[in-house]
Enzyme design. Structure first.
Site, PDB file in Angstrom:
ATOM      1  N   ASP A 169       0.828  -1.206   0.000  1.00 59.57           N
ATOM      2  CA  ASP A 169       0.000   0.000   0.000  1.00 59.57           C
ATOM      3  C   ASP A 169       0.871   1.268   0.000  1.00 59.57           C
ATOM      4  O   ASP A 169       1.863   1.344   0.733  1.00 59.57           O
ATOM      5  CB  ASP A 169      -0.861  -0.033   1.272  1.00 59.57           C
ATOM      6  CG  ASP A 169      -1.937   1.029   1.299  1.00 59.57           C
ATOM      7  OD1 ASP A 169      -2.849   0.980   0.462  1.00 59.57           O
ATOM      8  OD2 ASP A 169      -1.862   1.931   2.171  1.00 59.57           O
ATOM      9  N   GLU A 229       1.701  -0.611  -5.009  1.00 60.84           N
ATOM     10  CA  GLU A 229       0.629   0.343  -5.266  1.00 60.84           C
ATOM     11  C   GLU A 229       1.296   1.710  -5.191  1.00 60.84           C
ATOM     12  O   GLU A 229       1.509   2.260  -4.119  1.00 60.84           O
ATOM     13  CB  GLU A 229      -0.481   0.240  -4.216  1.00 60.84           C
ATOM     14  CG  GLU A 229      -1.692   1.077  -4.615  1.00 60.84           C
ATOM     15  CD  GLU A 229      -2.163   2.087  -3.591  1.00 60.84           C
ATOM     16  OE1 GLU A 229      -3.250   2.643  -3.782  1.00 60.84           O
ATOM     17  OE2 GLU A 229      -1.456   2.355  -2.595  1.00 60.84           O
TER      18      GLU A 229
HETATM   19  C1  NOJ Z   1      -4.448   2.932  -0.906  1.00 57.89           C
HETATM   20  C2  NOJ Z   1      -5.583   2.009  -0.617  1.00 57.89           C
HETATM   21  O1  NOJ Z   1      -5.885   1.289  -1.775  1.00 57.89           O
HETATM   22  C3  NOJ Z   1      -6.713   2.871  -0.127  1.00 57.89           C
HETATM   23  O2  NOJ Z   1      -7.918   2.154  -0.038  1.00 57.89           O
HETATM   24  C4  NOJ Z   1      -6.319   3.473   1.191  1.00 57.89           C
HETATM   25  O3  NOJ Z   1      -7.316   4.361   1.609  1.00 57.89           O
HETATM   26  C5  NOJ Z   1      -5.003   4.238   1.079  1.00 57.89           C
HETATM   27  N1  NOJ Z   1      -4.019   3.518   0.327  1.00 57.89           N
HETATM   28  C6  NOJ Z   1      -4.434   4.515   2.440  1.00 57.89           C
HETATM   29  O4  NOJ Z   1      -3.963   3.338   3.026  1.00 57.89           O
END
Ligand code: NOJ
Length: 544
Positions: free
Chosen positions: A207, A269
């Site tokens: 993440d 991500e």
């Molecule tokens: C990316 C995640 O996919 C999202 O759902 C989240 O709110 C943010 N990162 C913060 O962790």
């Protein structure tokens, strides 16, 4: 050595709270997922990625982790996670879990200790605490905004009751950013990786992978806050995203993964552009894959799609990594609705009552054409739960049911992501459309869910579900994921390419066009009465 499974894998994202509920609390759980794994095997995907299921106050639907080594009772237990991993393996499915290293929950024992400790203490040194500006420190340390809206800093009340230091949170107040310059944080996450690797997971989706390291001076940033870093060549790099220091972290993680047997992967991500910048995350000694958000955001026109596909392939080829493709996830408007919006390529943050509504039929038609185009591309593809049903965004969710912190933090200007997170329908005539044993559902499901339910589509020729299934079978049979793309046509109206024995054509124009020569194997919608490919349709043809 044979290329790793992940180079061509189709990976299915499960959003645990909305997949299947086994205990009637209206929130999906791990036993619910385990009971439905047969669906994924039948669909024909290679792996699942599970969004977070760790103990959490759920301030950001689990992306606020209070304990990285356990399961929230809401979702089950560690034993349930072990069972899920074992059952998935028995069905030939790999399991990827979500790792959230940029921030913890404010309920994490470390943050509680930091709040109780003094400024300058080792406990505060695990997070990003600063004194405020102004004579009494009442101004935040810099002007950064949170991705969810509002300031990225919150002021503490010190243990003695006086207003005190500020802490940084790029997301919600309940998600304090960790200080990755602190070796203790690095050591902790190496251990967390090992904890899950030892339990048998095949990888991690990381993440906010582009956020861990902040520019040392925490310089002001006057541009609006966007999670996508906007690193185009002519723009300065935001001080909170895509700093070079993040790569050292992933090199260290890679060494841990490589020390395990099997073929375990790291997926970034990282909302970073352009494609060459994202490719840096997948250099040979770093991560294995990165999500291709530029592709997800691309408008539905032939020139835009051609450009993004070409650029993506070039950027990852340059570092020897597979390209990835994705159209939907839990943070964006589902593509079956997004592609039905009149403004293409925009990125509305949620749709609600009173907003311009997508054209549902157009969205689904384009959505299926986009999926068939995507699944024919070489590389690895990500699917988001429910897209195989053609599920649209819930675009008329009552505002009072919204749970995404974006809605409150933006002062009710951004509706946020709840519309793509609604529990999915399995059986048209069952309570909660088969999501759980009762009608309980943490977000209300719209009545039109019945027509999208799996049992209405399974075995029905031409249904979205059967269209996905056939595509996944043919993709495997023709080894499209490990193929090579050769463009045949890249005009304004039609895109066409070869991948191995297949010719793929998508019609973006207004008039129907003849299909490529050869045997028609698959199409996202029927051809017209003259055997031509209508507007917004993709065909797969075995060329002669
Ligand atoms: C990316 C995640 O996919 C999202 O759902 C989240 O709110 C943010 N990162 C913060 O962790």
């Amino acid at each position: 050595m044979a290329p790793g499974w992940w180079t061509e894998a189709v990976i299915y994202q499960i959003y645990p709270r909305s997949f299947a509920d086994s205990d009637s609390d209206g929130i999906g759980d791990l036993p619910g997922i385990t009971a439905r794994l047969g669906h994924l095997a039948e669909l024909g995907v290679d792996a699942v990625w599970l969004s977070p299921f760790y103990p959490s106050p759920q301030a950001d639907a689990g992306y606020d982790v209070a304990d990285y080594r356990d399961v929230d009772p809401l979702f089950g237990s560690l034993a349930d996670a072990d069972r899920l991993i074992a059952e998935a393996r028995a069905k030939g499915l790999k399991v990827i879990v979500d790792l959230v290293p940029n921030h913890t929950s404010s309920a994490h024992r470390w943050f509680r200790a930091a709040v109780a400790a003094a400024p300058g203490s080792p406990e505060r040194g695990r997070y990003i605490f600063r004194d405020g500006l102004g004579p009494d420190g009442a101004e935040p340390p810099n002007d950064w905004q949170s991705v969810f809206g509002g300031p990225a800093w919150t002021r503490l009340v010190e243990p003695d009751g006086r207003p005190g230091q500020w802490y940084l949170h790029l997301f919600d107040t309940a998600q304090p950013d960790l200080n990755w310059d602190n070796p203790e944080i690095r050591a902790e996450f190496l251990d967390v990786l090992r904890f899950w690797l030892d339990r048998g997971v095949d990888g991690f989706r990381v993440d906010v992978a582009h956020g861990l390291i902040k520019q040392a001076d925490l310089a002001n940033w006057e541009e609006p806050q966007e999670i996508l870093s906007g690193n185009e060549a002519d723009k300065p790099r935001p001080p909170m995203w895509d700093q070079d220091g993040v790569h050292e972290v992933y090199r260290e993680w890679r060494r841990v993964l490589d020390s395990y047997d099997g073929d375990r992967i790291l997926v970034a991500e990282a909302w970073v552009e352009p494609a060459e910048r994202i490719a840096r995350y997948v250099r040979p000694d770093e991560m294995h894959q990165a999500f291709n958000f530029e592709y997800l955001l691309a408008a539905w026109t032939a020139p835009t799609q051609y450009a993004v596909i070409t650029r993506s392939l070039e950027a990852t080829d340059a570092v020897g990594a597979p390209t990835t493709w994705v159209l939907s996830n839990h943070d964006v408007i589902r593509h079956a609705s997004r592609l039905g919006l009149s403004a293409q390529g925009g990125r509305p943050n949620g749709i609600g009552i009173g907003d311009p509504q997508p054209d549902a039929a157009l969205g689904l038609r384009r959505g299926r054409a986009a999926t068939l185009l995507m699944l024919a591309l070489p590389g690895s593809a990500y699917l988001y739960q429910g897209e195989e049903l053609g599920l649209p965004e819930h675009t008329t969710l009552p505002d009072e049911s919204r749970q995404d912190p974006t809605w409150e933090r933006s002062g009710h200007t951004q509706r946020g992501r709840d519309g793509c997170r609604v529990p999915i329908p399995w059986e048209a005539d069952a309570p909660s459309y088969g999501f759980g044993p009762t009608d309980a559902s943490w977000l209300p499901q719209p009545p039109l869910w019945a027509e999208y339910a799996l049992d209405r589509q399974r075995g029905v020729a031409g249904s979205t579900y059967e269209t996905y299934r056939t595509a996944l079978r043919l993709r495997r049979e023709h080894a499209l994921g490990r193929g090579t793309l050769e463009w045949l046509s890249s005009g304004d109206e039609v895109l066409s390419f070869r991948n191995g024995g297949l010719t793929v054509l998508t019609n973006f124009g207004t008039a129907a066009v003849p299909p490529p020569a050869g045997e028609l194997l698959h199409s996202s919608a029927p051809l017209d009465a003259d055997g031509r490919v209508p507007t917004d349709v993709t065909v797969w043809v075995r060329h002669s």
